[in-house]
Design an enzyme around this catalytic site. Sequence first.
Site, PDB file in Angstrom:
ATOM      1  N   HIS A 456     -35.919 -10.377  20.804  1.00 21.88           N
ATOM      2  CA  HIS A 456     -34.500 -10.461  20.467  1.00 21.88           C
ATOM      3  C   HIS A 456     -33.731  -9.222  20.943  1.00 21.88           C
ATOM      4  O   HIS A 456     -33.026  -8.584  20.166  1.00 21.88           O
ATOM      5  CB  HIS A 456     -34.327 -10.613  18.952  1.00 21.88           C
ATOM      6  CG  HIS A 456     -34.964 -11.819  18.374  1.00 21.88           C
ATOM      7  ND1 HIS A 456     -35.347 -11.890  17.038  1.00 21.88           N
ATOM      8  CD2 HIS A 456     -35.296 -13.015  18.921  1.00 21.88           C
ATOM      9  CE1 HIS A 456     -35.883 -13.079  16.806  1.00 21.88           C
ATOM     10  NE2 HIS A 456     -35.864 -13.780  17.934  1.00 21.88           N
ATOM     11  N   PRO A 457     -33.817  -8.846  22.213  1.00 27.96           N
ATOM     12  CA  PRO A 457     -33.120  -7.631  22.659  1.00 27.96           C
ATOM     13  C   PRO A 457     -31.607  -7.837  22.731  1.00 27.96           C
ATOM     14  O   PRO A 457     -31.138  -8.922  23.084  1.00 27.96           O
ATOM     15  CB  PRO A 457     -33.712  -7.397  24.056  1.00 27.96           C
ATOM     16  CG  PRO A 457     -34.047  -8.764  24.552  1.00 27.96           C
ATOM     17  CD  PRO A 457     -34.539  -9.505  23.321  1.00 27.96           C
TER      18      PRO A 457
END
Length: 523
Positions: A456-457
């Site tokens: 989930h960057p």
Amino acid sequence: MYDYVIVGGGSAGCVLAARLSEDPDIRVCLVEAGPMDSAEQIHIPAAFAKLFRTRLDWDYDSHDEPYMNRRRVYLPRGKVVGGTSSINTQIYIRGNQADYDAWQQPGWSFDELLPYFKRSEGNERGPSRFHGADGPMAVSEGRAGNPMSTAFLEAATAAGYPANDDFNGSEQDGFGAFQLTQQNGMRVSTATAFLHPALSRPNLTVETNVQVHRVLFEGSRAVGITGHRLDEEVTFRAEREVVLSAGTYNSPQLLMLSGIGPAGMLRALGLPVVLDQPQVGQNLQDHVLIPLIYPHEHPISMLAAGQPEHIEQFQTEGRGPLTSNGPEVGGFVRSDPGLPAPDLEYLAAPVMFVDNGLGVPDRHALTFGPSLLTPRSRGSVSLASEDPTAKPRIVHNYFAENDDLRTAVTSLRIGLDIANQVALKPYTSDPFRPPASTSDADLRAYTLRYAHSIFHPTSTCAMGSVVDEQLRVTGVDGLRVVDASVMPTVVRGNTNAPVIAIAEKGADLIRGLQQPAETTDDA
């Protein structure tokens, strides 16, 4: 010549292309580095991990993580139409209202974003205050029905946590089954939901297998992009705007390759400086998962999904193990009761998810663990080379802040307590590579050895520093960024649904449209 050239046909780019091309007088070109999403494994939910490290994955790793024993961490990203929505675990989570309100960006509060969430959503539960039912993105209940998932929820309740049947409703806390971006047991990506229905429009062009190398400027105005399809150089001109939707790693990389970034680094690599912007690629955030793996002898994990009876069930009913998204159930918890919102997300999958998902599961197992939702540590994306085909240098700096490690220890204790509940005893008696003990020191050591990205960057082109509240790159003209990189901070939950909402709003900002009217449908 097009009006708009969109770079990246992923979770955001497909939405933008579909929405902008609704106007027949607007010419839209969507440029994607990967192929169309025709591979069968994309559409079978349980096959997502088989796409890792294939031609459909950018196959990134972090550079040596200085606070995690200098390990490198695997970072998959979809390199295919649909982007990471074509290879993810299909969980539909928006995050917490507090996330958006804390951004303090005009037009981006939760109440202002909710209409965009609802506009995209086709929830099979029907319309309500928090949900839409008529949008293109199908949202449905899981159809796998694994008994380990049921047992996990029973154990969480026995451990004292409330049940929650809607993490996107009025309260996020508690445990329950995730709603998924699926329809009739098949994956729904932004490609299948938004782009495919628009492909017949004569004003929409989709260019695949083109890796964009840089944005073209005339003075300080973006006028197009250039790149390569195999060995052929290709250029696409934009009369109105270039929109980067290449994701948290690739959007800042493209900005820097195009001369927008820290001037000292750009000059050192021999790149021309269009705009000295030291915040490009900074503020990188992500969620880490700390897995707890429990092999057992019950032949009910996703390892059995390929059996003939399960294949037949999938083909005839759209149900069974092949519809499993992996983490079928989970929950949201506050590591400290004084916190204003959950800071932990637990994810439970009926499979042996080992070695960042790259290990081959050879035993039936249950894997679950906490994901840290509000990391204090910050990393960066920078250029490793002036060659645009070189992978970016990604350093997440996981656990640079001691508070993150303290939260990890607390979260593991909660997970181990759930594992010890009676409902999970049939599955958790033989832990795989467990912590040496429950001491702080051993739980810290376990975290630093086994924690990995849960993919989930965000936040490398953040609103308020790199782009403004209209998502325009500050300091130049004709250039926007519309993807997860514009989030000032990562949201409390999986990021695909928020990126879709960002793209929905981004399309309206580009078109100069007003915010959609809010509805007040009751459940």
